[in-house]
Design a protein around this motif. Structure first.
Motif: not given
Lengths: 57, 424
Positions: B374-375, B377-378
């Motif tokens: 998630r991080k 991608i973010k």
């Protein structure tokens, strides 16, 4: 009224650069005190991935 | 019912706990055929995600040819190539058999392997001997001298080290890796300190074995002359650490977004995610390493990124600990400040920090640990990997070293699969 931007350019400029690093590199080459913030749009601007992140992050 | 953010965070905290509480320990040596689950005399394991013969890169094909000749399954390279293409050989990733291999990562039936056990969770990992630099199998070389060295590793070095390990007893690799990070190694691309520490442990035991003086001297000289000897122990140490995090091994990590495997076969880069299980690989094209090339070579000679060695970064060492290894920039390019910045940047994409693996120059801060898709991608920050560069032509060897990243596609595909698995 005096243009505040023009006043700014009469002083020593200190730059905080967001995003594109080449702008920072150019300033640095010219001796302008600069710091670079390594910023990118969330998920690189990909809306599909951004919407998944909204649900799980 | 869709998974909640709180449940994902709890699963990720569990994965971090499993990584940090792992106790990788060298327990002995065996052979691939006898000790690695699922091996047969016609199985060849390779690095990275699954790949067929047709798509294998130059170094990997060369190493397969060499392994088939070493096993006596082919008498020359022509026969080996025909056998490899015949469908009679089973190709499978090392990662599917609790094993890891640097560069081409080729493991065949008779090869000796280190056996590393995660004492906290009871799972094991396997890795062959490191052969040194120059013309070696892992870079795709298969000349007679390469096969002769593999035979010597099997017939002489293996029984010597095996007996030596029965004298030393088990070796705590976690403590040793923690120490090498205080001595200028990163745990992936610089292994001088690690090899030295291991040598200090092994040497007094090797001299006590029953072998001849000449055999013992040759064994000691071989280990001493190969700075990367310890890499083939950090890799299985990290492998058995990360294997315990998969949700199909431990149901508590269901819903985790932490990366449990990163590996490359020279054609594709692949990742696996703890909460998505061991069966799912998310792949993208392997990239060319950005770095320094040895005299006489350029990026045009380079094979795309290859090897299982980035299991070290997956565990929070290697490129993530570059700041601990300032001397490495002379090998991979950049400045010591760049090395520190790489280490600092990795905290942006990880679940937490190491409690044992620490970086002296960051005031002994624990290394960034537990890559969260998630991080990644973010922030669009990709994990940094510190690696060697193989020549694309089989048998030439290492042509440089540098920095490389997984393709963003791996993380994007994993995130979409996570949505399909847990949100729909």
């Amino acid at each position: 009224m005096e243009n505040r931007v023009n006043v700014l350019f009469t002083k020593q400029i200190k730059i905080v650069n967001f995003g594109i690093q080449s702008f920072y590199n150019d300033n640095k080459k010219q001796g302008v005190p600069s710091v670079h913030v390594d910023w990118k749009p969330v998920a690189g601007g990909n809306k599909e991935l951004e919407s998944i992140l909204d649900d799980i992050l | 019912m869709a998974i909640t953010k709180e449940e994902i965070n709890a699963a990720n905290a569990e994965v971090l706990k499993i990584i940090l509480s792992a106790k990788p320990t060298l327990v002995g040596m065996g052979t691939a055929g006898e000790d690695i689950p699922g091996m047969t005399p016609t199985t060849i394991l390779h690095s990275g995600p699954p790949v067929d013969w047709e798509h294998m890169s130059g170094p990997q094909k060369g190493a397969v040819i060499g392994a088939l000749m070493y096993e006596g399954l082919a008498k020359d390279d022509k026969e080996a190539e025909a056998l490899a293409a015949s469908g009679k050989i089973t190709f499978d990733p090392c990662h599917h058999h609790f094993a890891v291999g640097p560069m081409a990562g080729i493991v065949s039936y008779h090869m000796p392997v280190f056996i590393v056990e995660n004492k906290e969770y009871g799972n094991k990992a396997f890795c062959t001997f490191n052969e040194g630099l120059g013309k070696v199998l892992r870079f795709g070389a298969y000349q007679p001298e390469v096969i002769d060295r593999l035979k010597w590793l099997e017939k002489e070095l293996y029984p010597i080290v095996k007996e030596a390990l029965s004298i030393t007893g088990e070796i705590d690799l976690k403590a040793m890796i923690a120490e090498v990070l205080q001595m200028g190694d990163d745990g992936h691309n610089r292994n001088k300190a690690g090899t030295s520490l291991l040598f200090r442990k092994l040497a007094p035991a090797i001299v006590q074995t029953h072998f001849t003086e000449e055999q013992k001297v040759k064994a000691l000289k071989f280990i001493d002359s190969n700075d990367h000897f310890f890499l083939n122990l950090t890799m299985p140490a990290c492998k058995c650490t990360m294997d315990a995090t998969f949700c199909d091994v431990n149901p508590k990590t269901k819903g985790s977004t932490i990366v449990a495997t990163m590996a490359r076969n020279g054609y594709e880069f692949g990742i696996r995610v703890a909460g998505l299980g061991q069966k799912k690989w998310f792949t993208g094209p392997a990239e060319i390493v950005d770095g320094l090339y040895f005299p006489g070579f350029t990026a045009a000679d380079a094979n795309p990124d290859v090897g299982d060695s980035c299991i070290t970064e997956t565990t929070g060492i290697g490129g993530f600990c570059m700041g601990a290894a300032p001397a490495i920039v002379q090998f991979v390019g950049g400045t010591p400040e760049d090395a520190l910045n790489y280490s600092r940047q990795m905290y942006e994409i990880t679940e937490g920090e190491g409690t044992t693996y620490k970086i002296p120059a960051l005031n002994f801060r624990g290394s960034a640990t537990g890559i969260d898709i998630r991080k990644v991608i973010k922030t669009q920050i990709r994990p940094v990997i510190n690696t060697g560069v193989a020549a694309k032509k089989p048998g030439v060897g290492q042509v440089g070293a540098g920095i490389v990243h997984p393709p963003m596609k791996c993380f994007e595909d994993a995130l979409k699969d996570f949505k399909a698995t847990y949100l729909e």
